[in-house]
Design an enzyme around this catalytic site. Structure first.
Site, PDB file in Angstrom:
ATOM      1  N   SER A  23     -10.407  -5.895   4.135  1.00 31.62           N
ATOM      2  CA  SER A  23      -9.406  -5.480   3.176  1.00 31.62           C
ATOM      3  C   SER A  23      -8.006  -5.291   3.772  1.00 31.62           C
ATOM      4  O   SER A  23      -7.036  -5.232   3.032  1.00 31.62           O
ATOM      5  CB  SER A  23      -9.831  -4.168   2.533  1.00 31.62           C
ATOM      6  OG  SER A  23      -9.883  -3.127   3.493  1.00 31.62           O
ATOM      7  N   SER A  46     -13.171  -4.422   7.832  1.00 29.24           N
ATOM      8  CA  SER A  46     -11.863  -4.651   7.220  1.00 29.24           C
ATOM      9  C   SER A  46     -10.698  -4.753   8.198  1.00 29.24           C
ATOM     10  O   SER A  46      -9.582  -5.077   7.787  1.00 29.24           O
ATOM     11  CB  SER A  46     -11.555  -3.563   6.194  1.00 29.24           C
ATOM     12  OG  SER A  46     -12.283  -3.796   5.017  1.00 29.24           O
ATOM     13  N   LYS A  57      -1.018  -0.066   6.837  1.00 29.42           N
ATOM     14  CA  LYS A  57      -1.829  -0.353   5.643  1.00 29.42           C
ATOM     15  C   LYS A  57      -1.639   0.739   4.600  1.00 29.42           C
ATOM     16  O   LYS A  57      -1.605   1.928   4.944  1.00 29.42           O
ATOM     17  CB  LYS A  57      -3.311  -0.445   6.050  1.00 29.42           C
ATOM     18  CG  LYS A  57      -4.249  -0.888   4.930  1.00 29.42           C
ATOM     19  CD  LYS A  57      -5.697  -0.950   5.425  1.00 29.42           C
ATOM     20  CE  LYS A  57      -6.652  -1.450   4.372  1.00 29.42           C
ATOM     21  NZ  LYS A  57      -8.062  -1.474   4.838  1.00 29.42           N
TER      22      LYS A  57
END
Lengths: 96, 487
Positions: free
Chosen positions: B155, B179, B80
């Site tokens: 997210s 997330s 990420k």
């Protein structure tokens, strides 16, 4: 309900420039979000201490041993403007 | 042997150690898969193909010599883009950091490198990890591999979609209010949020420091255990990182959960917005666990209804402080078209941040400002204490708690964008664990309307081994995690 002046005041505290459209959008959205937050007032918190952190740690210390720092040119590589190994900024104080 | 990109991380690790495949072959297979699919899914903000092949060659040499070989040696992973990677762009999917190249690696990256893992690239996310759909990326939205018109969740939507689409066998994400677990649920993969302090946050770009944790995505509980093993443990560079020793997670994956006490929080099933199909899948999963010999009992987490509101005060408050660092002076986007200091600062932040980030900075600044601090922020922290107490009581009666990870299946892109609070409500089941600092995992548990539903298993602080054991036991008797989207 949050008014326009409050939005502008908060934006100034946060140093966040906003367009006129954003001021109006945030006025509506923040008002609506904060209305939902009103539910928190229903919780019985008498005698409850605020919890800032869920960690069970008090403090974790490491040995205070000096080590090499990153070289300045490496740290400055991401800076928008620099001069002689310093960050270059707009004037903060000016002669009047 | 199945196609290389279909291998689980554990399967690939075995084949690598037996030298039946090389890391270069494996890495190429995933890079080709990314080439073929990512134009439609858009999980990656950056694919580091050259670096990946170089790391794969080094891993092959290690494997050949048989030195310093770990289960992750030669395994390609997606990261990420909120995790700092030395000299490689780390953008947080924000214009503010579009050209930022960190001068250091996050601790988790150092550990993955030491383990011999290979980085495929950086994955898309909601800007600064603020959002539940990956639509708040400043660059482009990511699409759910199960239905390209739907959001992958967020997210960490890029990481979840990458694993779901077979573009990586595993990935790292970060979880502040769900997330990792929510996108894992919406994309039919495993996603684990460790206990607060289990994994170092050094080099994780801060959103809400008292809530953020890095964690793994994978296809199986076993693979998630291997990834957690590699990244967990004390770090002198993060004083909130726990000195508690890291157990051997895979050793606990016995498949045996007979007699384990599994709590079903009644409030989680009465939540407004819970889709009937999601509830049905959740109940079926609980029945499975009962058949495996677990003892199912109802428990109460009475302050659940306050979770979302408390979170959306505390997280933005911390975010407003953390994001004060973006001033256009030290790094990141900088508005240069003025000689006035204040104007430069205002405009840097006006143009550098997107709408959701601004919304949260405004909200956080408001609840911390004079006159509102006690009514909002302090009250939210007291409610946080009550939510943490709920978990303490529940974990006296049970070993783990189970519920759906998300009240809905994946929603359409754009569907919830205009109403921020509706988007926030999607995290109703995941948020309390962050407020209390306990650990949680979401695993594939079935389908509703053809879309995946995740089962969330919550454990007490540092009980990762227990939730992984339950997840693994469930995966031994079900095949939901082996189902793939048709792409």
């Amino acid at each position: 309900m949050i008014d326009r002046e409050t939005v502008l005041h908060i934006a100034q505290l946060a140093r966040l420039g906003l367009s006129d459209e954003e001021v109006e959008l945030f006025r509506q959205q923040l008002s609506s979000i904060l209305e939902h937050m009103a539910i928190l007032r229903e919780a019985d918190v008498s005698g409850v201490s605020p919890l800032a952190h869920a960690s069970r740690l008090t403090n974790v210390m490491r040995e205070d041993e000096p080590g090499p720092s990153y070289p300045p040119e490496m740290l400055l590589a991401n800076a928008p403007d620099q001069e002689e190994q310093c960050l270059k900024v707009n004037a903060v104080l000016e002669e009047s | 042997m199945s196609a290389l990109h279909e291998l689980t991380l554990s399967e690939a690790a075995t084949l690598l150690r037996q030298r039946q495949i090389s890391s270069v072959e494996l890495t190429r297979a995933f890079l080709e898969r990314i080439d073929a699919l990512d134009e439609r899914i858009r999980a990656f903000t950056l694919v580091t193909a050259d670096l990946a092949l170089q790391q794969a060659r080094e891993a092959d040499q290690r494997l050949q010599r048989g030195e310093q070989v770990t289960p992750l040696t030669g395994i390609p992973l997606a990261i990420k883009d909120v995790i700092c990677t030395k000299d490689i762009p780390t953008t947080c999917s924000s214009r503010m950091l579009e050209h930022f190249r960190p001068p250091f690696n996050a601790t988790v990256m150092e550990r993955l490198q030491a383990a011999g893992a290979v980085m495929l690239g950086k994955t898309n996310m909601d800007e600064f990890a603020m959002g539940s759909s990956t639509e708040h990326s400043a660059f482009f939205p990511t699409h759910n591999p199960w239905d390209l018109d739907r959001a992958p969740g967020g997210s960490s939507g890029g990481s979840a979609a990458a694993v779901a689409a077979g573009m990586a066998p595993g990935a790292l994400g970060s979880d502040t209010g769900g997330s990792i677990r929510q996108p894992a649920a919406l994309c039919n993969v495993v996603g684990l949020k460790p206990t607060y302090g289990r994994v170092s946050r050094f080099g994780l770009v801060a959103f809400a420091s008292s809530l953020d944790q890095i964690g793994p995505f994978a296809r199986t509980a076993r693979d998630a255990a291997l990834l957690l093993q590699a990244i967990a443990g004390p770090d002198p560079r993060d004083s909130t990182c726990s000195p508690t020793p890291v157990p051997d997670y895979t050793a606990e994956l016995t498949g045996e959960i007979r007699g384990l006490r599994i709590g079903v929080p009644v409030e989680y099933w009465e939540a407004p917005g819970m889709e009937p199909g999601v509830a049905r899948v959740g109940q079926e999963a609980i029945q499975r666990l009962r058949e495996l010999g677990a003892e199912i009992r109802e428990v109460s987490l009475p302050h659940t209804r306050y979770g979302v509101a408390a979170y959306y005060i505390i997280a933005p408050a911390e975010a407003s402080a953390n994001l004060a660092r973006y001033d256009g002076v030290k790094y990141g986007y900088s508005y240069r078209d003025t000689s006035d200091m204040w104007e430069a600062l205002d405009k840097t932040r006006q143009y550098g941040f997107g709408p959701e980030v601004k919304r949260r900075i405004m909200l956080g600044t408001y609840v911390l400002s004079a006159g509102y601090y006690d009514a909002y922020y302090k009250q939210a922290q007291k409610v946080r204490a009550l939510i943490a107490q709920d978990f303490e009581h529940a974990f006296e009666q049970c070993d783990v708690l189970v519920s759906p990870a998300s009240p809905t299946v994946a929603f359409k892109l754009g569907e919830k964008l205009s109403d921020p609070y509706q988007m926030y409500l999607n995290d109703v089941f995941t948020i309390p664990a962050n407020l209390a600092g306990v650990c949680g995992i979401s695993i594939p548990s079935g389908f509703s309307e053809g879309l995946p539903v995740g089962l969330q298993i919550l454990g007490n602080a540092f009980a990762e081994a227990t939730i992984l054991r339950v997840a693994d036991a469930f995966q031994r008797v079900t095949d939901y995690h082996t189902r793939r989207p048709s792409l």
